[in-house]
Design an enzyme around this catalytic site. Structure first.
Site, short mmCIF file in Angstrom:
data_model
loop_
_atom_site.label_atom_id
_atom_site.label_comp_id
_atom_site.label_asym_id
_atom_site.label_seq_id
_atom_site.Cartn_x
_atom_site.Cartn_y
_atom_site.Cartn_z
N HIS A 72 -42.88 61.25 94.30
CA HIS A 72 -42.36 62.01 95.44
C HIS A 72 -43.45 62.93 95.99
O HIS A 72 -43.93 63.80 95.27
CB HIS A 72 -41.13 62.83 95.04
CG HIS A 72 -39.88 62.01 94.96
ND1 HIS A 72 -38.64 62.55 95.19
CD2 HIS A 72 -39.69 60.70 94.70
CE1 HIS A 72 -37.72 61.61 95.09
NE2 HIS A 72 -38.33 60.47 94.78
N TYR A 200 -32.50 69.88 98.49
CA TYR A 200 -31.98 71.15 97.95
C TYR A 200 -31.26 71.87 99.09
O TYR A 200 -31.84 72.05 100.16
CB TYR A 200 -33.13 72.04 97.48
CG TYR A 200 -33.81 71.59 96.21
CD1 TYR A 200 -34.86 70.68 96.24
CD2 TYR A 200 -33.43 72.12 94.97
CE1 TYR A 200 -35.51 70.28 95.06
CE2 TYR A 200 -34.08 71.73 93.80
CZ TYR A 200 -35.11 70.82 93.86
OH TYR A 200 -35.75 70.43 92.69
N PRO A 292 -32.08 75.50 86.22
CA PRO A 292 -32.60 74.17 86.54
C PRO A 292 -33.14 74.02 87.97
O PRO A 292 -33.74 73.01 88.30
CB PRO A 292 -31.40 73.25 86.33
CG PRO A 292 -30.21 74.14 86.45
CD PRO A 292 -30.64 75.48 86.00
N LYS A 296 -38.06 73.02 85.84
CA LYS A 296 -39.20 73.43 85.01
C LYS A 296 -38.96 73.30 83.50
O LYS A 296 -39.90 73.42 82.72
CB LYS A 296 -39.56 74.90 85.31
CG LYS A 296 -40.19 75.08 86.67
CD LYS A 296 -41.46 74.26 86.81
CE LYS A 296 -41.95 74.18 88.24
NZ LYS A 296 -42.89 73.07 88.43
N TYR A 384 -44.01 74.06 92.40
CA TYR A 384 -43.11 72.93 92.13
C TYR A 384 -43.88 71.77 91.48
O TYR A 384 -43.41 71.19 90.50
CB TYR A 384 -42.46 72.47 93.43
CG TYR A 384 -41.25 71.57 93.22
CD1 TYR A 384 -41.40 70.20 93.03
CD2 TYR A 384 -39.96 72.09 93.19
CE1 TYR A 384 -40.31 69.37 92.83
CE2 TYR A 384 -38.85 71.27 93.01
CZ TYR A 384 -39.04 69.91 92.82
OH TYR A 384 -37.95 69.09 92.61
C1 PHB Z 1 -32.18 66.15 88.41
O1 PHB Z 1 -32.53 65.09 88.97
O2 PHB Z 1 -31.36 66.18 87.46
C2 PHB Z 1 -32.78 67.45 88.90
C3 PHB Z 1 -33.77 67.41 89.86
C4 PHB Z 1 -34.33 68.60 90.33
C5 PHB Z 1 -33.87 69.80 89.83
C6 PHB Z 1 -32.86 69.85 88.85
C7 PHB Z 1 -32.31 68.66 88.39
O3 PHB Z 1 -34.40 70.97 90.31
#
Ligand code: PHB
Ligand code: APR
Length: 389
Positions: A72, A200, A292, A296, A384
């Site tokens: 990505h 997000y 989450p 990280k 990130y």
């Molecule tokens: C996930 O794909 O479970 C996931 C991806 C990004 C995040 C948290 C969880 O920030």
């Protein structure tokens, strides 16, 4: 019995450390409380920093990630109705790999099997002894048989609820803790991802996230009340709430389906200092927890393991203690940067019930700065994709 390094915990941290040590000619035994099936049934995050991916390859456990993982180059943000793409590749020259932690853990188990690694399951009553001397040992029980394993070092890779952190005298520990006023309700569904990149979402109704595991497996989250139970979120309610929060175009095209897995994750920030005491070294969730939001958790475990494996190699190859002596200092420097970033992203994207009008305006101003400032976007992107080890 004796080995060089006893590793408590057969999750990603313990397995990765065991594999890296084996490849450096250092013996270890992993003591895991649960069965392998139980460990592999856990659904966790799925975004790997470059450093984690490189370590997996170094551990001879990266082939499937390279075949099946999604690279990505960016991520989508939807900030109170305004879309904003963070272009990792343009801003940092780097990317992330989307590949589920469950699959990564499976690959590490397979790699340990290929090398004949010793991972003992269903191990109970693990107790650490003599950590402040030069002859530590670990006692444990398998069935009705009590065992004792002498070693040079103990790696505490047993997660937030493990025994290792508690083995450091309380008077010597400093713990930093923040529990957030929200949790994440996650659903895994056998449906095609709604977007090629993660989305997000910061919405007045609460945070949402659209993620994935592969072309036919999606992972979605909505912010919920920490007191919620999964039973209060039948599939229909989940999908309806997710559609109300994600961008309209995504809501119109999303493919829904039965939840293969549904769980609620509490959100907390936690750090225990120091991450070592005598011959005990803590790594991963045993030493720190992040919300989450910034993905990280696993990636921090990876940098801990990098520093610890480096220190142990220096000791066994040159009887040089310097890497081990500096382990906690080096690991914590990176831990606190990831804690800050995860806290910042969480405050940016979630609805805080206790926020007053001023707090909400500050959050909106932070979002607007991110939308219009390349500098702000670069800072998010650098954190990130992962700060350098
Ligand atoms: C996930 O794909 O479970 C996931 C991806 C990004 C995040 C948290 C969880 O920030
Ligand atoms: N004895 C033996 N094993 C134990 C004990 C104990 N007393 N306590 C816990 N364990 C085992 C758990 O069963 C688990 O398999 O230690 C392992 C710890 O694994 P994780 O909790 O996954 O922690 P870690 O390996 O550091 O991986 C961090 O996992 O929880 C996610 O978000 C986190 O992605 C991050 C990653």
């Amino acid at each position: 019995m004796r080995t060089q390094v006893v590793i408590i915990g057969g999750g990603p941290s313990g397995l990765l450390l065991s594999q890296l040590l084996h490849l450096a000619g250092i013996e270890s035994v992993v003591l895991e409380r649960q069965s392998r099936e139980h460990v592999l049934s856990r659904i966790r995050a799925g975004v790997l920093e470059q450093g984690m991916a490189d370590l997996l390859r170094q551990a001879q456990a990266g082939d499937r990630m390279d075949r099946e993982g999604f690279i990505h180059d960016g991520t989508q943000l939807e900030l109170s109705g305004v879309g904003c793409r963070i272009d990792f590749r343009k801003l940092t020259g780097r990317a992330v790999i989307v590949y589920g932690q469950t699959e990564l853990t499976r690959d590490l188990y397979d790699a340990r099997d290929r090398l004949g690694g010793r991972v003992l399951h269903d191990v109970q009553d693990v107790t650490l002894h003599g950590l402040d001397g030069d002859a530590p040992y670990v006692s444990y029980r398998v069935g009705d048989t009590r065992q004792r394993l002498a070693c040079d070092f103990v790696a505490g890779c047993d997660g937030f609820h493990g025994v290792s952190r508690q083995s450091i005298p309380h008077a010597l520990r400093r713990e930093y803790h923040r529990v957030y006023p929200f949790a994440w309700l996650g659903v895994l569904s056998q449906t095609p991802p709604v977007s090629a990149e993660l989305i997000y979402v910061a919405h007045d109704r609460g945070f949402a996230l659209c993620s994935m595991r592969n072309a036919k497996l999606s992972r979605y989250y909505v912010q919920c009340d920490p007191a919620d139970a999964v039973e209060q979120w039948p599939d229909e309610r989940f999908w309806e709430e997710l559609k109300r929060r994600i961008p309209e175009a995504a809501a119109d095209r999303i493919v829904t389906g039965p939840a293969l897995e549904k769980s609620i994750t509490q959100c907390r920030s936690f750090v225990a200092e120091p991450m070592q005491w005598g011959r005990l070294f803590l790594a991963g969730d045993a030493a720190h927890i992040v919300p989450p939001t910034g993905a990280k958790g696993l990636n921090l475990a990876a940098s801990d393991i990098h520093y610890l494996a480096t220190g142990l190699r220096q000791y066994y190859q040159d009887r040089d203690f310097s890497g081990l002596e500096r382990y906690s200092e080096r690991a914590l420097a990176r831990v606190w940067q990831a804690e800050r970033f995860s806290w910042w992203m969480s405050t940016l994207l979630h609805r805080f019930p206790e926020h007053d009008a001023f707090d909400r305006r500050m959050q909106r101003a932070e979002q607007e700065q991110l939308i219009r400032s390349d500098t702000a976007q670069r800072l998010l992107a650098e954190n990130y994709v992962g700060l350098r080890y």
